[in-house]
Design an enzyme around this catalytic site. Structure first.
Site: not given
Ligand SMILES: NC(=O)c1ccc[n+]([C@@H]2O[C@H](COP(=O)([O-])OP(=O)(O)OC[C@H]3O[C@@H](n4cnc5c(N)ncnc54)[C@H](OP(=O)(O)O)[C@@H]3O)[C@@H](O)[C@H]2O)c1
Length: 253
Positions: A75, A166, A170
């Site tokens: 984590d 959130y 950020k």
């Molecule tokens: N998707 C969107 O629309 C969007 C928009 C703007 C910004 N973002 C940003 O993009 C980034 C990636 O998000 P995503 O959309 O790809 O999310 P996602 O598909 O839910 O993937 C998140 C990844 O981070 C890991 N993770 C989450 N919490 C963690 C923790 N406490 N410690 C270690 N690993 C952790 C998850 O695996 P585990 O759960 O197994 O730990 C997974 O590998 C994030 O920073 C998010 O804020 C996303």
């Protein structure tokens, strides 16, 4: 094995790659796309996430492309997990790129009713952890003229009702990254912010639990941006904030 315990495996079949990257949250979604981009550019990878099965799946996927991968479960909020990721990079010979991608949504809701303990956990994962990991990694990055990539969101800049917790995590990350970039100017380490835009991922589905999000683009749409970013002269990108989808769709400047 506890959540923060590590499983570490590495391909021994490939000749050693000289560049090394850490990507947090690389077991799925955007982080896995970033890991693939770095792999294609010849990096050894240290990848982390909490869930063992998905992390192992990501490692196997990356290995099929011939990369060197160390997968360590943990984590980001846990200091010992952060130390293991940095130690693994040191064991690979150093560190060129740190991508602070892992984040939690922590639930949405009006600030008036925000559960402050949950907000603490959001700040710990999205704001404190990237800075703590950066501090640990800095000596290695400095030795290689490295790059720090912090993943942000439009929620950091728009005051979207329900997204205050959130978004604040950020927004703080953005200010710290811009400050860090100024502070690092003399230390040969660069730092950038990347807002990936809305993506069809688990985190996005969590934000819209009863909604069909199939109209959102898959994280792979950002791949041309990453291919571009990781080949840039660091002087030219230092301290900048990029919108990955806009850059990828409208031509990268
Ligand atoms: N998707 C969107 O629309 C969007 C928009 C703007 C910004 N973002 C940003 O993009 C980034 C990636 O998000 P995503 O959309 O790809 O999310 P996602 O598909 O839910 O993937 C998140 C990844 O981070 C890991 N993770 C989450 N919490 C963690 C923790 N406490 N410690 C270690 N690993 C952790 C998850 O695996 P585990 O759960 O197994 O730990 C997974 O590998 C994030 O920073 C998010 O804020 C996303």
């Amino acid at each position: 094995m506890s959540t923060a315990a590590a499983t570490s495996t590495q391909s021994r079949s490939n000749p050693k790659r000289s560049r090394v990257a850490i990507v947090t949250g690389a077991s799925r979604g955007l982080g896995l796309v970033i890991a693939h981009a770095l792999e294609a550019l010849g990096h050894q990878l240290v990848i982390g996430a909490r869930g063992e099965r998905a992390l192992e799946g990501a490692r196997e996927e990356l290995l099929q492309h011939g990369s060197d991968v160390v997968a360590i479960r943990g984590d980001v909020s846990d200091g010992s997990a952060r130390a293991r990721w940095v130690d693994a990079a040191r064991g690979c010979g150093g560190l060129d790129v740190l991508v602070n991608n892992a984040s939690i949504l922590g639930g949405l809701g009006a600030l008036a009713e925000l559960d402050v303990q949950r907000f603490d956990r959001v700040l710990a994962a999205n704001t404190v952890a990237p800075m703590a990991l950066t501090q640990l990694a800095l000596p290695l990055l400095e030795a290689r003229h490295g790059l720090i990539v912090n993943i942000t969101s439009d929620a950091a800049q728009g005051a979207f009702p329900g997204w205050g917790g959130y978004g604040a995590s950020k927004a703080a990350l953005e200010l710290m990254t811009r400050t860090l970039a100024e502070e690092l100017r003399e230390r040969t380490v660069s730092a950038v912010l990347v807002d990936p835009g809305d993506l069809r991922t688990a985190l996005h589905q969590e934000a819209f639990p009863n909604e069909d999000i199939s109209d959102r683009p898959v994280p792979e749409v950002t791949r041309p941006f990453w291919d571009w970013l990781f080949q840039q002269d660091l002087e030219t990108i230092h301290g900048r904030r990029f919108a990955a989808q806009q850059e990828a769709l409208h031509g990268i400047r």
